[in-house]
Scaffold this motif. Sequence first.
Motif, PDB file in Angstrom:
ATOM      1  N   UNK A 176       0.837  -1.206   0.000  1.00  0.00           N
ATOM      2  CA  UNK A 176       0.000   0.000   0.000  1.00  0.00           C
ATOM      3  C   UNK A 176       0.868   1.251   0.000  1.00  0.00           C
ATOM      4  N   UNK A 177       2.115   1.099   0.504  1.00  0.00           N
ATOM      5  CA  UNK A 177       3.012   2.251   0.534  1.00  0.00           C
ATOM      6  C   UNK A 177       3.186   2.850  -0.859  1.00  0.00           C
ATOM      7  N   UNK A 178       3.016   2.052  -1.894  1.00  0.00           N
ATOM      8  CA  UNK A 178       3.170   2.573  -3.256  1.00  0.00           C
ATOM      9  C   UNK A 178       1.926   3.258  -3.797  1.00  0.00           C
ATOM     10  N   UNK A 179       0.804   3.182  -3.053  1.00  0.00           N
ATOM     11  CA  UNK A 179      -0.451   3.771  -3.562  1.00  0.00           C
ATOM     12  C   UNK A 179      -0.318   5.254  -3.885  1.00  0.00           C
ATOM     13  N   UNK A 180       0.233   5.983  -2.915  1.00  0.00           N
ATOM     14  CA  UNK A 180       0.343   7.432  -3.099  1.00  0.00           C
ATOM     15  C   UNK A 180       1.279   7.720  -4.279  1.00  0.00           C
ATOM     16  N   UNK A 181       2.389   6.962  -4.345  1.00  0.00           N
ATOM     17  CA  UNK A 181       3.333   7.162  -5.455  1.00  0.00           C
ATOM     18  C   UNK A 181       2.637   6.914  -6.797  1.00  0.00           C
ATOM     19  N   UNK A 182       1.826   5.855  -6.859  1.00  0.00           N
ATOM     20  CA  UNK A 182       1.148   5.543  -8.121  1.00  0.00           C
ATOM     21  C   UNK A 182       0.177   6.664  -8.486  1.00  0.00           C
ATOM     22  N   UNK A 183      -0.585   7.135  -7.496  1.00  0.00           N
ATOM     23  CA  UNK A 183      -1.559   8.197  -7.800  1.00  0.00           C
ATOM     24  C   UNK A 183      -0.852   9.473  -8.246  1.00  0.00           C
ATOM     25  N   UNK A 184       0.230   9.812  -7.530  1.00  0.00           N
ATOM     26  CA  UNK A 184       0.927  11.056  -7.876  1.00  0.00           C
ATOM     27  C   UNK A 184       1.635  10.938  -9.219  1.00  0.00           C
ATOM     28  N   UNK A 185       2.182   9.765  -9.512  1.00  0.00           N
ATOM     29  CA  UNK A 185       2.955   9.618 -10.745  1.00  0.00           C
ATOM     30  C   UNK A 185       2.064   9.446 -11.972  1.00  0.00           C
ATOM     31  N   UNK A 186       0.961   8.716 -11.807  1.00  0.00           N
ATOM     32  CA  UNK A 186       0.146   8.375 -12.974  1.00  0.00           C
ATOM     33  C   UNK A 186      -1.130   9.203 -13.079  1.00  0.00           C
ATOM     34  N   UNK A 187      -1.512   9.847 -11.971  1.00  0.00           N
ATOM     35  CA  UNK A 187      -2.813  10.518 -11.944  1.00  0.00           C
ATOM     36  C   UNK A 187      -2.805  11.921 -12.518  1.00  0.00           C
ATOM     37  N   UNK A 188      -1.628  12.400 -12.919  1.00  0.00           N
ATOM     38  CA  UNK A 188      -1.519  13.738 -13.518  1.00  0.00           C
ATOM     39  C   UNK A 188      -2.256  14.769 -12.670  1.00  0.00           C
ATOM     40  N   UNK A 189      -1.778  14.896 -11.434  1.00  0.00           N
ATOM     41  CA  UNK A 189      -2.352  15.857 -10.489  1.00  0.00           C
ATOM     42  C   UNK A 189      -3.864  15.672 -10.323  1.00  0.00           C
ATOM     43  N   UNK A 190      -4.258  14.432 -10.220  1.00  0.00           N
ATOM     44  CA  UNK A 190      -5.665  14.149  -9.937  1.00  0.00           C
ATOM     45  C   UNK A 190      -6.589  14.395 -11.102  1.00  0.00           C
ATOM     46  N   UNK A 191      -6.068  14.220 -12.333  1.00  0.00           N
ATOM     47  CA  UNK A 191      -6.947  14.437 -13.490  1.00  0.00           C
ATOM     48  C   UNK A 191      -7.155  13.183 -14.319  1.00  0.00           C
ATOM     49  N   UNK A 192      -6.384  12.119 -14.034  1.00  0.00           N
ATOM     50  CA  UNK A 192      -6.509  10.925 -14.859  1.00  0.00           C
ATOM     51  C   UNK A 192      -6.784   9.715 -13.980  1.00  0.00           C
ATOM     52  N   UNK A 193      -7.586   8.782 -14.494  1.00  0.00           N
ATOM     53  CA  UNK A 193      -7.814   7.558 -13.721  1.00  0.00           C
ATOM     54  C   UNK A 193      -6.568   6.680 -13.672  1.00  0.00           C
ATOM     55  N   UNK A 194      -6.529   5.785 -12.726  1.00  0.00           N
ATOM     56  CA  UNK A 194      -5.374   4.907 -12.512  1.00  0.00           C
ATOM     57  C   UNK A 194      -5.892   3.482 -12.327  1.00  0.00           C
ATOM     58  N   UNK A 195      -5.189   2.548 -12.962  1.00  0.00           N
ATOM     59  CA  UNK A 195      -5.539   1.128 -12.746  1.00  0.00           C
ATOM     60  C   UNK A 195      -4.237   0.329 -12.705  1.00  0.00           C
ATOM     61  N   UNK A 196      -3.751   0.057 -11.502  1.00  0.00           N
ATOM     62  CA  UNK A 196      -2.437  -0.579 -11.366  1.00  0.00           C
ATOM     63  C   UNK A 196      -2.461  -1.709 -10.335  1.00  0.00           C
TER      64      UNK A 196
END
Lengths: 348, 821
Positions: A176-196
Amino acid sequence: MSTPDDLDLAAQQTTALHALDAADSSEALEAFYRAWLSPSGATTRLKRGIGRLPTDQRAAFGKNVNALHAELETRFQQRREVIKTRELAERIAAEARDVTLPARPRPAGAYHPVTLVMREVLDVFQRMGFSVFESPHVETDDYNFGLLNMPADHPARDMQDTFYLDGERLLRTHTSAGQIRAMRELGAKGTKPVRVVLPGLCYRNENITTRSEIQFHQVEGLLVGRSVRMSDLKGVLLQYARLLFGPDQQVRLRGSYFPFTEPSVEVDIRCTLCGGNGCRVCKQTGWLELLGAGMVHPVVLANGGYDPAEWRGFAFGMGIERTVLQRYDIHDIRYLFGNDLRLLQQFR
Amino acid sequence: MRVSLSWLRSLVPVSLDTPALVELLTRAGLEVDAIHTVGALDPLALVGRVVSRKALPSATHFVIDAGPSHPSVSVVSKAPNAERFDVGATVAIALPGATIIDGHGDDFALVTVASAKVYGVQSDGVLCSERELGVGDDHTGLIALATEAPNGTALSAVLPIPDGAEADEVLEVAILPNFARCLSMVGVAREVAALTGAQGHYDVALDELDVVSGELDAQVEATDACRRFSTARVEGVRAVASPRWMQRRLALAGVAVIDHLVDVTNYCMIELGQPMHGYDLARLGASTVGVRRAREGEAARLLNRADGEPAVALPAGTLIITAGDVPVGVAGVIGGSDTAMRADTTSVLLESACFDWPSVRRSSAALKVHTDASTRFARGVDPTLSVLAIRRAVRLWREWSSPDLKVTATGDWQRAPIVPGVVKFTQQGIASVLGLEATKAELTEALARVGITVREAAGGALEAVVPPGREDVTRPCDLAEEFARVTGFDRIPETMPGEALPFHTPSRRYTLREGLRDALVRGGLQELLTYSLIAPESEALLGAEPDETPRLKVLNPINVNRTSLRRTLLAGLMETLRENHRHTPDAQVFEIGVVFLPELPSPYGRGLPAEKLRVSFALTGRIERASMHGGADRGADLFDGVAVVEHLLRALRLRGVEIVAEEAAPYQPGLCAALRKGEKHYGRFGVVHPEACARFDMEGRRVVAGELDLDALLDEAGTTFKTLAPPRFPSLPIDVSMFVGRAVSAGQVVATALGAGGALLKGVEVIDEFSGAQVPEGMRSLAIRLELNAGDRSLTAADAQAVRVLVTTALTAALAAQVRE
């Protein structure tokens, strides 16, 4: 073999046919051929001897020599077929071996069983559209706890015994420690969905026993979108369970608690051993614990850069080793990282 | 939390049988870890019949048939009525492992049946009395069973268990951090009522306190850590034994029974969830207590130590209870032994508080003291309980031990008024997060069951009024969870996400890494996964890095072998060979994993160490084996290592990486190589130095090993490449023999030949090497084979000669080779 050089064709024929009958192997046949039929053989010499005959006999003699050659050729071919067939049968009979004798040594490698199960799990999720996202083993307190809605002194920290490097850095206790990293890296500042999915080694400061280890592998799943529902979590995990464990699988949600999800659930599947009738492995319940899951907590979404009023997500996390132990009937988890080759080489 | 089912039933009617109740609780988040059974309800308490009987001097030796699994159990009984049980008589037998109730004395105690020798005779069970089975009071002899049930039948199936019986089942319920309210019997009962719709009656009789005089003025200094602090002075109490029912409930809850004064405070904690502490007023030296943080150098003698042991230092800042400024306890954790209630206590100061959980958690962790009280405070105690619990305690004392007690003063300090929480939400918000339909009426009804009231707010929104004991409910998602829990997660359908989401995007690093793993397994190597934590001493055995190399050590290692994050995979592989070589002398292993290098920067920043992906391998023992079919044993040598490395480079489609001689630990000089490409260095391999092998307890064993920087290799790796069309004309081989100086490597010879041979030269292979009498001093003989192909025509003798001249000229010029014709 004596080759009559007189011109008595009848006698020649008798001699030749005797010689052919006497030829009992490919080598003997080969010798017959050389003696009688080859360009240096008897029939050729007979043809050359034609000059010694009176002129009026020559035509008939020539014809008879040709007939003799043709007959010998035909008989030779027939004889050769017979002997070839017989010799092949003899060779095959002679070559027969006891097929139960040991094999010749041949090098064979093997995967660690954790790799086998990890690959299977990731393969299913990748087919379902999840991408693999990897994050570091050494984490900050923030990523492992704080940003996941577990501030210092939070009661949920009791659930995990942590290896600390110092006050700030630690060995991640969950993927779960990687959750925030995934959201920040792939979510484009909270504008894109993420499925990882986030696979990896995690660490807990627990006594090493037959059931617990200081390191183990987890796979975390994270899906963030604008309209994600808990029913989607259930549907995705049902699909996963069916792809991995069979088309009749069912999932069951139970209430649970994780600080980084709300609502939180434990997800069970029908016992893979007894099919749900109740057995020792499922403690007679018919269900096996698959993983913990829930809807991503608004605080965690916000820490990942998303506006929780606009975005929702679900997350789940499962251990790999428990499945390894169940699947291969290994009764002691210490074999896995203890690397007893007598166990591991069974996976060749 | 151990939940006695008979106690639970006294608080809420439960119509479910035990398995159904367990299932219900488990599905709502109260997972039942174990079920403990007592007396006649224990599955090891069975119907049996006497097979034989023999009198011993002051006991009777029976052989009992207790069913097919236990057809002949030897039991010694001292029951006075034992001689009345003839062969064929029916008895109640508890087998080893069963929990029964101690039949002797008035106090309640549990006994676990165990095998023993009694008067020198083996006894593998207990023949039970009514009282031992918890179905009645009689302990004058063995219970007479009027049953035709076959031997081995569970007693619970044939023996009527009356209301109020001591035979019981106890559920061990795992309490998750947000279920703090269920660390009490009333809390669990409320949950059962909510889940079943039953009407609970857990409003335990609570008297208003008739305070004789005065108010207690608590001195709450640490207002940041204490939310409520209630006290009562109670005079005229007596420490006598508690009633048997209370002893029983405490014992089943796992709490030690002391005397009525102490037992009542514990009982209230188990019943209501409010930890309390009673101070002996005569020993307190003050009329009331206060709360503050410990100052530097303070100490207290605590109840977890034997009398007479020295005081324990209290870390500065620890939240403590004081009497006249003297520390008398650690708030929310444990009381002091000097001021504790004792057998002669007659006046008590009761303290019933609500401390904030961070302080209690810190005290508990710092002092390494974990108590029933600290467990509850660490997760949050309902602030409305403190005065209720005092009233409950006073009532219980008055009813049994202290009918004449008087409450002479009370105090109730609150940091702020305790008010319900309010959560704004919409019906649609709850329904859409769960993915189901829910009407406002359904929501209202379900939430009401857990004590949450729904009301209309301005603008069509809804408001949930959350009682103070439910501080885990602060957001709409918390309400969604409560709704799903109460109505059942089964109602949630299975759907697939209904919006566009990113597709699976393969990661290059992952794909290449896993491809390499496949290739190494295909190449005959066994994959290992070793520990990331290792002892620096073990890595030092390699002798590859100086002792002062920076290492990441964990502050709290589990043992001396797992103290530091590894800097190399090789030590783990060598340890694995060490543990295996006696029984598995032939091994070819590899591992792909990360090492931790604190001196290098991490792409993640924030002081994190660099985590470098490495691939490491080790070969030992036979790599080829003789068999009955022929062949010969051959041990692994350097060139098997070269084979692994070349296999690995091919698998990664890496071109232009050179193997060059280097000398470095842990490898034997002259049998060590590095992988390089220009300035880049990818790691080394070679034959492990015999001394390093010996340090890993493998003296005399040859190990070929290597470790490569996989991150760097993956950076260079190709995922595709261009093929060459197969030649249409046959290739022509030319062999060239030469003497070269010992310092010249075969690699240099090949590279020189390739560089000089021109377009026709397609490949160069070393085919022979020897040293001997015929070879000039300081040189060795090498033979190479040149592969020539023109591609579009057959080669001529003139072509061959031309290439040969080019190559030999270059070898002579560049490497001083003496080419032999």
